[in-house]
Design an enzyme around this catalytic site. Structure first.
Site, PDB file in Angstrom:
ATOM      1  N   ASP A   1      -7.729  -2.612  14.057  1.00  0.00           N
ATOM      2  CA  ASP A   1      -9.112  -2.895  13.642  1.00  0.00           C
ATOM      3  C   ASP A   1      -9.198  -4.136  12.741  1.00  0.00           C
ATOM      4  O   ASP A   1     -10.233  -4.396  12.136  1.00  0.00           O
ATOM      5  CB  ASP A   1      -9.730  -1.671  12.938  1.00  0.00           C
ATOM      6  CG  ASP A   1      -8.987  -1.279  11.658  1.00  0.00           C
ATOM      7  OD1 ASP A   1      -8.024  -1.988  11.268  1.00  0.00           O
ATOM      8  OD2 ASP A   1      -9.371  -0.267  11.035  1.00  0.00           O
TER       9      ASP A   1
ATOM     10  N   HIS B   1      -7.358  -4.757  10.001  1.00  0.00           N
ATOM     11  CA  HIS B   1      -7.063  -4.600   8.563  1.00  0.00           C
ATOM     12  C   HIS B   1      -5.779  -5.323   8.181  1.00  0.00           C
ATOM     13  O   HIS B   1      -4.878  -5.491   8.998  1.00  0.00           O
ATOM     14  CB  HIS B   1      -7.028  -3.127   8.135  1.00  0.00           C
ATOM     15  CG  HIS B   1      -5.893  -2.306   8.664  1.00  0.00           C
ATOM     16  ND1 HIS B   1      -6.054  -1.029   9.152  1.00  0.00           N
ATOM     17  CD2 HIS B   1      -4.560  -2.549   8.763  1.00  0.00           C
ATOM     18  CE1 HIS B   1      -4.883  -0.537   9.524  1.00  0.00           C
ATOM     19  NE2 HIS B   1      -3.961  -1.442   9.298  1.00  0.00           N
TER      20      HIS B   1
ATOM     21  N   GLU C   1      -9.764  -1.939   5.187  1.00  0.00           N
ATOM     22  CA  GLU C   1     -10.408  -1.653   6.457  1.00  0.00           C
ATOM     23  C   GLU C   1     -11.674  -2.499   6.616  1.00  0.00           C
ATOM     24  O   GLU C   1     -12.177  -3.064   5.637  1.00  0.00           O
ATOM     25  CB  GLU C   1     -10.770  -0.150   6.505  1.00  0.00           C
ATOM     26  CG  GLU C   1      -9.560   0.789   6.443  1.00  0.00           C
ATOM     27  CD  GLU C   1      -8.772   0.840   7.764  1.00  0.00           C
ATOM     28  OE1 GLU C   1      -8.731  -0.169   8.502  1.00  0.00           O
ATOM     29  OE2 GLU C   1      -8.193   1.902   8.042  1.00  0.00           O
TER      30      GLU C   1
ATOM     31  N   ASP D   1       0.810  -1.223   0.000  1.00  0.00           N
ATOM     32  CA  ASP D   1       0.000   0.000   0.000  1.00  0.00           C
ATOM     33  C   ASP D   1       0.842   1.270   0.000  1.00  0.00           C
ATOM     34  O   ASP D   1       2.062   1.228   0.177  1.00  0.00           O
ATOM     35  CB  ASP D   1      -0.962  -0.001   1.203  1.00  0.00           C
ATOM     36  CG  ASP D   1      -0.319  -0.589   2.463  1.00  0.00           C
ATOM     37  OD1 ASP D   1       0.915  -0.543   2.576  1.00  0.00           O
ATOM     38  OD2 ASP D   1      -1.054  -1.101   3.321  1.00  0.00           O
TER      39      ASP D   1
HETATM   40  C1  F6R Z   1       1.364  -1.421   6.059  1.00  0.00           C
HETATM   41  C2  F6R Z   1       0.126  -2.191   6.158  1.00  0.00           C
HETATM   42  C3  F6R Z   1      -0.698  -2.160   7.414  1.00  0.00           C
HETATM   43  C4  F6R Z   1       0.139  -2.349   8.689  1.00  0.00           C
HETATM   44  C5  F6R Z   1      -0.748  -2.247   9.915  1.00  0.00           C
HETATM   45  C6  F6R Z   1       0.053  -2.397  11.200  1.00  0.00           C
HETATM   46  O1  F6R Z   1       1.963  -1.611   4.784  1.00  0.00           O
HETATM   47  O2  F6R Z   1      -0.246  -2.809   5.232  1.00  0.00           O
HETATM   48  O3  F6R Z   1      -1.660  -3.176   7.345  1.00  0.00           O
HETATM   49  O4  F6R Z   1       0.771  -3.588   8.630  1.00  0.00           O
HETATM   50  O5  F6R Z   1      -1.399  -1.033   9.922  1.00  0.00           O
HETATM   51  O6  F6R Z   1       0.924  -1.324  11.330  1.00  0.00           O
HETATM   52  P1  F6R Z   1       2.035  -1.302  12.476  1.00  0.00           P
HETATM   53  O7  F6R Z   1       3.019  -2.361  12.125  1.00  0.00           O
HETATM   54  O8  F6R Z   1       2.653   0.062  12.376  1.00  0.00           O
HETATM   55  O9  F6R Z   1       1.333  -1.561  13.755  1.00  0.00           O
END
Ligand code: F6R
Length: 256
Positions: free
Chosen positions: A132, A134, A139, A63
């Site tokens: 959440d 994702h 989301e 992403d």
């Molecule tokens: C980032 C991504 C997100 C993160 C998630 C957890 O490329 O795809 O799904 O893996 O938001 O983020 P952290 O590791 O910062 O808790």
């Protein structure tokens, strides 16, 4: 799903790094799906220290923020170069990160999907998980069959990511993300989750019903997903004793 609970995030990350190294050694032209955020930073450090040969490897990131200049310190482009790519011998032409400033987003998303297919599909996808539930930036309520497209971040995710930007208002509201269908096409998944703030999402993902309200729960349908946890992220799992026992008693032939 294989649930690997270790005594610390560091120990879990070390095991995950060996799984990835194994794929890269077995298949020098492997296609990796990569994640950003706090969780994989240590994983990338360990992979850098392994001195693997990345010359033929291709990568596709999950992403990117929409509208953030590539050179912005919090763009996922900047993150990936700072935390991994500039330290390894990957060919920059084989690096793919969605372009959050593409003039025609719809065609850019289609082209991203095509490039993944042309590369032969993703061999191993690294995943973090949002509080959440994702994966990528899919989301809650994302279609479980979705492909790469623009999504709107939830308030929760913008609050979670405010730590990178100073405050929530600075966090872009839109992102371009691989879809859940795109992620499910990967041959293997390595999902990392550490800390008590991930415990609820982890329990819902592993032991809850499959639902678009917890996008990561779709991974229950995938034949090769490994979930690497520290004790805090595992604390709401009902069956953690069983998962620990299984891992500790794995026959040698299963230990790759
Ligand atoms: C980032 C991504 C997100 C993160 C998630 C957890 O490329 O795809 O799904 O893996 O938001 O983020 P952290 O590791 O910062 O808790």
């Amino acid at each position: 799903m294989e649930i690997i609970i270790q005594a610390s995030a560091q120990a879990a990350t070390e095991i995950a790094s060996r799984t990835i190294a194994h794929v890269l050694r077995r298949k020098p032209h492997a296609v990796l799906g990569l994640a950003t955020g706090s969780t994989p930073v240590q994983l990338y450090k360990l992979l850098i220290d392994m001195n693997l040969d990345w010359r033929q490897v291709s990568s596709f990131n999950l992403d990117e923020y929409v509208g953030l200049p590539k050179a912005h310190p919090q763009s996922y482009h900047s993150f990936m170069w700072a935390n991994l790519f500039k330290h390894i011998n990957i060919d920059p032409q084989n690096v793919h990160i969605p372009d959050g400033n593409a003039p025609d987003m719809a065609s850019h998303c289609l082209a991203y999907e095509q490039k993944i297919r042309q590369a032969g599909g993703i061999d191993l996808q690294v995943l973090g998980i949002g509080t959440d539930g994702h994966i990528g930036f899919n989301e809650p309520s994302s279609s479980l069959g979705s492909r790469t497209r623009i999504k709107t971040l939830t308030r929760q995710t913008r609050q979670d990511n405010a730590r990178f930007f100073g405050n929530e208002d600075q966090v872009p509201s839109h992102v371009i993300t691989m879809g859940i269908g795109t992620i499910m096409d990967a041959r293997q998944h390595v999902l990392l989750a550490f800390g008590p703030h991930k415990a609820r999402a982890v329990a819902q993902t592993v032991e809850g019903p499959i639902t678009a309200m917890v996008p990561a729960s779709i991974l229950q349908m995938h034949p090769d997903t490994r979930v690497y946890l520290d004790p805090e992220a595992a604390e709401q799992l009902q069956r953690s004793d069983y998962y620990r026992w299984v891992f500790e008693h794995k026959p040698l032939w299963q230990r790759v």
